[in-house]
Write a protein that holds these residues in place. Structure first.
Motif, PDB file in Angstrom:
ATOM      1  N   ALA A  63       0.836  -1.200   0.000  1.00 16.38           N
ATOM      2  CA  ALA A  63       0.000   0.000   0.000  1.00 16.38           C
ATOM      3  C   ALA A  63       0.870   1.249   0.000  1.00 16.38           C
ATOM      4  N   ASP A  64       0.233   2.378  -0.281  1.00 17.62           N
ATOM      5  CA  ASP A  64       0.896   3.678  -0.211  1.00 17.62           C
ATOM      6  C   ASP A  64       0.127   4.534   0.782  1.00 17.62           C
ATOM      7  N   LEU A  65       0.853   5.267   1.616  1.00 14.63           N
ATOM      8  CA  LEU A  65       0.235   6.042   2.687  1.00 14.63           C
ATOM      9  C   LEU A  65      -0.877   6.935   2.161  1.00 14.63           C
ATOM     10  N   PHE A  66      -0.573   7.750   1.153  1.00 14.06           N
ATOM     11  CA  PHE A  66      -1.606   8.590   0.552  1.00 14.06           C
ATOM     12  C   PHE A  66      -1.186   9.027  -0.842  1.00 14.06           C
ATOM     13  N   ARG A  67      -2.206   9.286  -1.642  1.00 13.35           N
ATOM     14  CA  ARG A  67      -2.058   9.832  -2.989  1.00 13.35           C
ATOM     15  C   ARG A  67      -3.248  10.738  -3.245  1.00 13.35           C
ATOM     16  N   LEU A  68      -3.161  11.555  -4.283  1.00 15.58           N
ATOM     17  CA  LEU A  68      -4.312  12.360  -4.664  1.00 15.58           C
ATOM     18  C   LEU A  68      -5.499  11.443  -4.914  1.00 15.58           C
ATOM     19  N   CYS A  69      -6.659  11.849  -4.449  1.00 13.85           N
ATOM     20  CA  CYS A  69      -7.830  10.970  -4.510  1.00 13.85           C
ATOM     21  C   CYS A  69      -8.289  10.661  -5.932  1.00 13.85           C
ATOM     22  N   ASP A  70      -7.857  11.447  -6.910  1.00 14.50           N
ATOM     23  CA  ASP A  70      -8.266  11.169  -8.291  1.00 14.50           C
ATOM     24  C   ASP A  70      -7.217  10.358  -9.055  1.00 14.50           C
ATOM     25  N   LEU A  71      -6.220   9.837  -8.354  1.00 13.42           N
ATOM     26  CA  LEU A  71      -5.108   9.169  -9.031  1.00 13.42           C
ATOM     27  C   LEU A  71      -5.535   7.892  -9.748  1.00 13.42           C
ATOM     28  N   GLN A  72      -6.552   7.205  -9.232  1.00 11.89           N
ATOM     29  CA  GLN A  72      -6.939   5.930  -9.826  1.00 11.89           C
ATOM     30  C   GLN A  72      -7.440   6.106 -11.257  1.00 11.89           C
ATOM     31  N   ASN A  73      -7.882   7.308 -11.601  1.00 12.46           N
ATOM     32  CA  ASN A  73      -8.306   7.552 -12.980  1.00 12.46           C
ATOM     33  C   ASN A  73      -7.150   7.329 -13.949  1.00 12.46           C
ATOM     34  N   ALA A  74      -5.931   7.619 -13.488  1.00  7.28           N
ATOM     35  CA  ALA A  74      -4.750   7.454 -14.340  1.00  7.28           C
ATOM     36  C   ALA A  74      -4.097   6.087 -14.168  1.00  7.28           C
ATOM     37  N   TYR A  75      -4.348   5.433 -13.024  1.00  6.33           N
ATOM     38  CA  TYR A  75      -3.720   4.140 -12.734  1.00  6.33           C
ATOM     39  C   TYR A  75      -4.795   3.137 -12.302  1.00  6.33           C
ATOM     40  N   PRO A  76      -5.449   2.479 -13.248  1.00  3.01           N
ATOM     41  CA  PRO A  76      -6.517   1.535 -12.895  1.00  3.01           C
ATOM     42  C   PRO A  76      -6.023   0.274 -12.200  1.00  3.01           C
ATOM     43  N   ILE A 114       9.918  17.554  -6.241  1.00  3.40           N
ATOM     44  CA  ILE A 114      10.314  16.162  -6.059  1.00  3.40           C
ATOM     45  C   ILE A 114       9.738  15.306  -7.187  1.00  3.40           C
ATOM     46  N   ARG A 115      10.550  14.429  -7.703  1.00  7.28           N
ATOM     47  CA  ARG A 115      10.150  13.523  -8.781  1.00  7.28           C
ATOM     48  C   ARG A 115       8.992  12.633  -8.324  1.00  7.28           C
ATOM     49  N   GLY A 116       7.936  12.574  -9.123  1.00 14.14           N
ATOM     50  CA  GLY A 116       6.784  11.746  -8.790  1.00 14.14           C
ATOM     51  C   GLY A 116       5.734  12.452  -7.952  1.00 14.14           C
ATOM     52  N   PHE A 117       5.952  13.722  -7.614  1.00 10.87           N
ATOM     53  CA  PHE A 117       4.999  14.490  -6.808  1.00 10.87           C
ATOM     54  C   PHE A 117       3.892  14.995  -7.738  1.00 10.87           C
ATOM     55  N   LYS A 118       2.740  14.300  -7.701  1.00  5.44           N
ATOM     56  CA  LYS A 118       1.698  14.511  -8.705  1.00  5.44           C
ATOM     57  C   LYS A 118       1.105  15.918  -8.667  1.00  5.44           C
ATOM     58  N   MET A 119       0.932  16.493  -7.488  1.00  8.06           N
ATOM     59  CA  MET A 119       0.372  17.844  -7.418  1.00  8.06           C
ATOM     60  C   MET A 119       1.230  18.821  -8.213  1.00  8.06           C
ATOM     61  N   ALA A 120       2.549  18.662  -8.107  1.00 11.78           N
ATOM     62  CA  ALA A 120       3.458  19.546  -8.841  1.00 11.78           C
ATOM     63  C   ALA A 120       3.485  19.189 -10.323  1.00 11.78           C
ATOM     64  N   GLU A 121       3.458  17.891 -10.623  1.00 10.91           N
ATOM     65  CA  GLU A 121       3.496  17.467 -12.023  1.00 10.91           C
ATOM     66  C   GLU A 121       2.283  17.970 -12.797  1.00 10.91           C
ATOM     67  N   GLN A 122       1.151  18.123 -12.112  1.00 13.79           N
ATOM     68  CA  GLN A 122      -0.070  18.583 -12.768  1.00 13.79           C
ATOM     69  C   GLN A 122      -0.158  20.107 -12.850  1.00 13.79           C
ATOM     70  N   THR A 123       0.829  20.792 -12.295  1.00 11.95           N
ATOM     71  CA  THR A 123       0.837  22.256 -12.316  1.00 11.95           C
ATOM     72  C   THR A 123       1.561  22.749 -13.569  1.00 11.95           C
ATOM     73  N   HIS A 124       0.888  23.574 -14.340  1.00 13.15           N
ATOM     74  CA  HIS A 124       1.456  24.071 -15.597  1.00 13.15           C
ATOM     75  C   HIS A 124       2.119  25.429 -15.379  1.00 13.15           C
ATOM     76  N   PHE A 125       3.259  25.615 -16.022  1.00 12.54           N
ATOM     77  CA  PHE A 125       3.960  26.895 -15.961  1.00 12.54           C
ATOM     78  C   PHE A 125       4.869  27.014 -17.179  1.00 12.54           C
ATOM     79  N   ALA A 126       5.298  28.246 -17.453  1.00 15.25           N
ATOM     80  CA  ALA A 126       6.074  28.518 -18.666  1.00 15.25           C
ATOM     81  C   ALA A 126       7.565  28.246 -18.493  1.00 15.25           C
ATOM     82  N   GLY A 127       8.034  28.186 -17.257  1.00 15.14           N
ATOM     83  CA  GLY A 127       9.460  28.024 -16.998  1.00 15.14           C
ATOM     84  C   GLY A 127       9.953  26.602 -17.189  1.00 15.14           C
ATOM     85  N   LYS A 128      11.218  26.386 -16.845  1.00 17.42           N
ATOM     86  CA  LYS A 128      11.845  25.072 -16.985  1.00 17.42           C
ATOM     87  C   LYS A 128      11.569  24.232 -15.747  1.00 17.42           C
TER      88      LYS A 128
END
Length: 206
Positions: A63-76, A114-128
């Protein structure tokens, strides 16, 4: 539950955060009570975020302690327990308030998380975008001015900055972005625990 009885229970391996906070500790306590009521002893293993998810999907971790509650939509291939365990606010951290002004539209900024941090990965921005393995690395790059923005959830960042000897109050600035609920996830091989866990976690004091 006595320590002797807990030690005799079959173990459940749960990937936990490497950036502990008050909220993550409360979630661990809540899950420990729930699993023990179901006859299991949870073992919490601090692991990188991306690795935790990969190990649960491959069933090398239960198991994993916690993830975003909508994560299962991407990982069935994982089982999300649909009970929010808390809300995490994503924040942008910088060395000056000016850097935070309209930062998402500034293509010259280097944004680290941090690599794999979904909240950050889903955030869009113009920078690198720059991904690292730990908060120590992320805030280290910020302090060395090799990055302009750190993206991290507020509980983890607050806990890290409070214990880091090279960061003092007032030496950084933060801006809130959004808030998302987190849920507990199971490997698909533990489907028989999903419904009873949901029932226990839905109670005020499981």
């Amino acid at each position: 539950m006595s320590n002797a009885l807990a030690d005799s229970l079959p173990e459940i391996s749960i990937g936990s955060t490497q950036s502990p906070s008050e909220l993550s500790s409360l979630i661990e306590q809540r899950l420990q009570l729930a699993y023990q009521q179901l006859g299991y002893q949870p073992i919490f293993l601090p692991l990188p975020s991306e690795r935790r998810l990969r190990l649960v999907r491959s069933q090398a971790l239960d198991a994993d302690l916690f993830r975003l509650c909508d994560l299962q939509n991407a990982y069935p291939d994982i089982l999300m327990i649909p009970v929010p365990l808390g809300d995490f606010t994503l924040k942008a951290y910088a060395l000056s308030s000016k850097t935070l002004e309209n930062w998402q539209n500034n293509p010259r900024l280097i944004v680290v998380h941090i690599r794999g941090f979904k909240m950050a990965e889903q955030t869009h921005f113009a920078g690198k975008r720059l991904e690292v393995a730990s908060l120590e690395q992320a805030f280290g790059l910020l302090q060395q001015k090799r990055a302009d923005i750190v993206l991290e959830d507020e509980p983890s960042a607050t806990a890290y900055l409070a214990t880091a000897t090279d960061w003092s109050e007032g030496s950084w600035y933060a801006a809130a972005l959004n808030s998302m609920a987190v849920c507990h996830i199971l490997g698909s091989h533990l489907q028989h625990l999903a419904e009873p866990l949901q029932q226990l976690l839905s109670q005020p004091n499981p």
